[in-house]
Design an enzyme around this catalytic site. Structure first.
Site, mmCIF file in Angstrom:
data_model
loop_
_atom_site.group_PDB
_atom_site.id
_atom_site.type_symbol
_atom_site.label_atom_id
_atom_site.label_comp_id
_atom_site.label_asym_id
_atom_site.label_seq_id
_atom_site.Cartn_x
_atom_site.Cartn_y
_atom_site.Cartn_z
ATOM 1 N N LYS A 137 0.741 -1.140 -0.146
ATOM 2 C CA LYS A 137 0.111 0.047 -0.108
ATOM 3 C C LYS A 137 0.817 1.214 -0.141
ATOM 4 O O LYS A 137 0.338 2.325 -0.021
ATOM 5 C CB LYS A 137 -0.846 -0.120 1.457
ATOM 6 N N SER A 171 -2.827 -12.582 3.294
ATOM 7 C CA SER A 171 -3.050 -12.556 1.786
ATOM 8 C C SER A 171 -2.038 -13.019 0.848
ATOM 9 O O SER A 171 -2.305 -13.285 -0.199
ATOM 10 C CB SER A 171 -3.397 -11.184 1.441
HETATM 11 N N1 PMP Z 1 -3.398 -7.800 0.963
HETATM 12 C C1 PMP Z 1 -3.364 -6.978 1.969
HETATM 13 C C2 PMP Z 1 -2.543 -7.532 3.066
HETATM 14 C C3 PMP Z 1 -3.781 -5.671 1.835
HETATM 15 O O1 PMP Z 1 -3.783 -4.797 3.071
HETATM 16 C C4 PMP Z 1 -4.379 -5.180 0.588
HETATM 17 C C5 PMP Z 1 -4.995 -3.761 0.419
HETATM 18 N N2 PMP Z 1 -6.228 -3.617 1.130
HETATM 19 C C6 PMP Z 1 -4.285 -6.347 -0.393
HETATM 20 C C7 PMP Z 1 -3.871 -7.524 -0.384
HETATM 21 C C8 PMP Z 1 -5.038 -5.971 -1.832
HETATM 22 O O2 PMP Z 1 -4.621 -4.834 -2.569
HETATM 23 P P1 PMP Z 1 -5.510 -3.962 -3.475
HETATM 24 O O3 PMP Z 1 -6.012 -2.957 -2.488
HETATM 25 O O4 PMP Z 1 -4.478 -3.292 -4.300
HETATM 26 O O5 PMP Z 1 -6.508 -4.797 -4.225
#
Ligand code: PMP
Length: 340
Positions: A49, A274
């Site tokens: 981010k 994630s």
């Molecule tokens: N994984 C994590 C740990 C995140 O914090 C985020 C962002 N919210 C994402 C994946 C997904 O990324 P994006 O917002 O670009 O879809």
């Protein structure tokens, strides 16, 4: 426009992005795979981010939407708040963050440590959607408030169409490879949409990923709780255009936890939940594509913000989990060498 703000922005640009690309070798069901993953944990606040936050702040400084008097106000599930709190502070700006009160304690403490004003929003107050509503109300009532609006701001996706995507291409090219696929869990959709802009014209497929136990993208709303913090909130984000992407990939949250634990215990890579999901999603696409697949993904953040979560507890194995059948072997790592 302030020269000081611009100078501070330039300093931050030297810190964000240009992360290494890992080539993770493994076997699954007797077949060998290499999955290519951007190590986004090496950004200044430890997550992908930072790219989005800096892109939005830089564009806002250039357009005059931000000046020294501005307060950045954002609704976030965590990493975005940490990124804006840190980078906003580094620019000398005030930051206010609204977030659902069930997110991990570590995330809130980190934001507060960067001097941000962190406001908890309960389920009764509307949770995630309530957080967004409060941020918008601040924006409407105070002219000094700058709303990054990460879910709809196209600068979010530009961070990835100008940064993440081209970086992966160069790092694969350095190895004589071209991508055939990309997978990313959807929070705002910035990562998957930005990379799609670069990869799809080359013929690579680009897949949004979501938890199988909370299929928001398939249903249009949140249908169940899941444990993959940072992705799959309570709605489909405005930035996400499913008709411009390939098939949705599903991963069970327990499987994502098991894979994040395995990447840590076997390969020494300390990653968030994630990242475990993204690795499993990339493996599924690589298996579908078969021989010659070059599938990339992102390791969005590290394990450190999850100390109080199920990532650090024993996770039970279910019959549909993939992780127990995956053997992680080793990884290569490379940054782009501009000298070629
Ligand atoms: N994984 C994590 C740990 C995140 O914090 C985020 C962002 N919210 C994402 C994946 C997904 O990324 P994006 O917002 O670009 O879809």
């Amino acid at each position: 426009m302030s020269d000081e703000l611009r100078a501070r922005c330039r300093a931050l640009k030297a810190l964000v992005g240009n992360t290494p690309l890992l080539g993770i070798r493994c076997t699954w069901g007797g077949r060998a795979y290499t999955i290519h993953a951007k190590l986004e944990t090496l950004n200044p606040t430890g997550s992908v981010k930072d790219r989005m936050a800096l892109q939005i702040l830089e564009e806002a400084i250039e357009s005059g939407a931000i000046d020294e008097e501005s307060t950045i106000v954002e609704a976030t599930s965590g990493n975005t708040g940490i990124a804006f709190a840190s980078l906003g502070r580094a620019l000398g700006l005030a930051v206010r963050i609204y977030m659902p009160d069930w997110m991990s304690r570590e995330r809130k403490q980190l934001m507060a440590s960067f001097g941000a004003d962190v406001v908890d929003i309960t389920k009764d107050e509307g949770g995630f959607l309530g957080s967004i509503r409060r941020a918008r109300e601040d924006g409407a009532s105070d002219p000094h408030v700058f709303l990054p609006s990460q879910f709809e701001n196209p600068a979010n996706a530009r961070a990835h169409s100008q940064g993440t995507g081209p970086e992966i291409l160069r790092q694969l090219e350095d190895q004589g490879l071209r991508p055939t696929g990309f997978v990313a869990g959807v929070g705002t959709g910035g990562t998957v949409m930005g990379v799609a802009e670069v990869f799809r014209p080359m013929g690579a497929t680009v897949h949004p990923l979501e938890p199988s136990n909370s299929p928001t993208l398939r249903t249009g709303h949140r249908v169940g709780a899941h444990r993959i913090q940072g992705i799959s909130d309570e709605f489909i984000p405005e930035l996400l255009r499913l008709d411009e992407l390939d098939s949705i990939v599903d991963v069970d949250d327990g499987d994502a936890i098991l894979m994040a634990q395995k990447l840590s215990s076997v390969l020494g890579l300390g990653l968030g939940i994630s990242s475990g999901a993204n690795f499993l999603g990339a493996l599924q696409v690589a298996r579908e594509q078969g021989e010659g697949a070059v599938v990339a993904t992102v390791f969005a953040d590290s394990n450190k913000k999850y100390l109080s979560t199920d990532l650090f507890r024993e996770e039970s194995i279910q019959s549909d989990h993939i992780t127990p059948d995956v053997e992680l072997l080793s990884f290569s790592a490379r940054r782009h060498d501009p000298r070629g």
